[in-house]
Scaffold this active site. Structure first.
Site, mmCIF file in Angstrom:
data_model
loop_
_atom_site.group_PDB
_atom_site.id
_atom_site.type_symbol
_atom_site.label_atom_id
_atom_site.label_comp_id
_atom_site.label_asym_id
_atom_site.label_seq_id
_atom_site.Cartn_x
_atom_site.Cartn_y
_atom_site.Cartn_z
ATOM 1 N N CYS A 129 12.989 -30.254 11.645
ATOM 2 C CA CYS A 129 14.079 -29.613 12.384
ATOM 3 C C CYS A 129 14.715 -30.596 13.358
ATOM 4 O O CYS A 129 15.943 -30.703 13.443
ATOM 5 C CB CYS A 129 13.549 -28.381 13.123
ATOM 6 S SG CYS A 129 14.829 -27.379 13.913
ATOM 7 N N CYS A 236 11.004 -35.621 20.187
ATOM 8 C CA CYS A 236 11.828 -35.090 19.100
ATOM 9 C C CYS A 236 12.029 -36.107 17.976
ATOM 10 O O CYS A 236 12.313 -35.730 16.843
ATOM 11 C CB CYS A 236 13.188 -34.640 19.636
ATOM 12 S SG CYS A 236 14.233 -35.983 20.243
#
Length: 244
Positions: A129, A236
């Site tokens: 994601c 991330c």
């Protein structure tokens, strides 16, 4: 531009830049203002970008940048999962600081349709994601630039505990002007410049990312403890994968 030409172009850009370790040595004890000024002098405004999440501490770095040159391009990754408060905060800081070139970058619709058609990838595979919503959009947005600035600090711990002031990021230079700064110094910048806080800070969010993967932080926890809670994930990917 085909893949071969792109690689040749990237190599040419890298060859024209001073070595990252050389810049790091010269800027190791420099102030954030001096680091951003050096980045601007090294590559020029058209080849320098600052990447900001417009999160809880972002206003401090954006303020320093605006003092150097408010027209330096700012890249903001609008993942599609951000809190409405973050988007409102972005707009408020643009006006407050007179930021002249903020670019909101969104994920590729093709990637979303192919890999996250139901919008549930954050749950089943948060790394994937982040890749399609942050890493790939940032790589695309940074293509015109030779260097970029970000707001990581050593006091955040984890993989950030030993970051240099300047590092190589593929063919680009990556400047970390807040590497040496303390939390107290950030608070002082907020106070002196009368900067607004992120709207979610008062609700217990000390580090704000995407809605599904951000939770409140307890008083005895690290500021980033609320990111990807329970996942064993702390980054991330934009700072752990080369963007070039």
């Amino acid at each position: 531009m085909n893949a071969l030409a792109s690689k040749v172009s990237s190599a040419a850009v890298a060859a024209s830049l001073p070595p990252a370790d050389e810049l790091d040595r010269s800027l190791r004890k420099a102030s954030p203002h001096e680091v951003i000024s050096a980045a601007l002098k090294t590559v020029g405004r058209d080849r320098l970008a600052l990447v900001s999440s417009f999160g809880t501490e972002s206003a401090a770095l954006l303020k320093v940048m605006a003092d150097v040159d408010p027209a330096i391009p700012v890249i903001f990754l609008d993942t599609g999962w951000l809190f409405p408060e973050t988007l409102a905060y972005r707009d408020a800081l643009i006006e407050k600081l007179g930021l002249a070139d903020v670019r909101s970058i969104k994920p590729a619709e093709e990637a979303l349709s192919r890999e996250d058609p139901d919008g549930e990838l954050w749950y089943s595979n948060p790394d994937a994601c982040c890749r399609i919503r942050k890493v790939e959009p940032l790589a695309r947005a940074l293509k015109p630039f030779s260097a970029w600035v970000n707001g990581r600090k050593r006091f955040q711990g984890g993989l950030r505990a030993d970051i240099p002031v300047v590092e190589a990021d593929g063919a680009r230079l990556k400047f970390n002007p807040f590497a040496n700064i303390s939390r107290e110094e950030i608070e002082a910048i907020f106070k002196l410049a009368d900067l607004p806080s992120h709207p979610l800070v008062t609700s217990g969010f000390l580090s704000v990312g995407c809605m599904p993967c951000t939770s409140r932080t307890a008083p005895n926890e690290d500021a980033r403890a609320g990111r990807w809670r329970g996942r064993g994930k702390t980054e991330c990917g934009i700072h752990t994968m080369a963007t070039s």
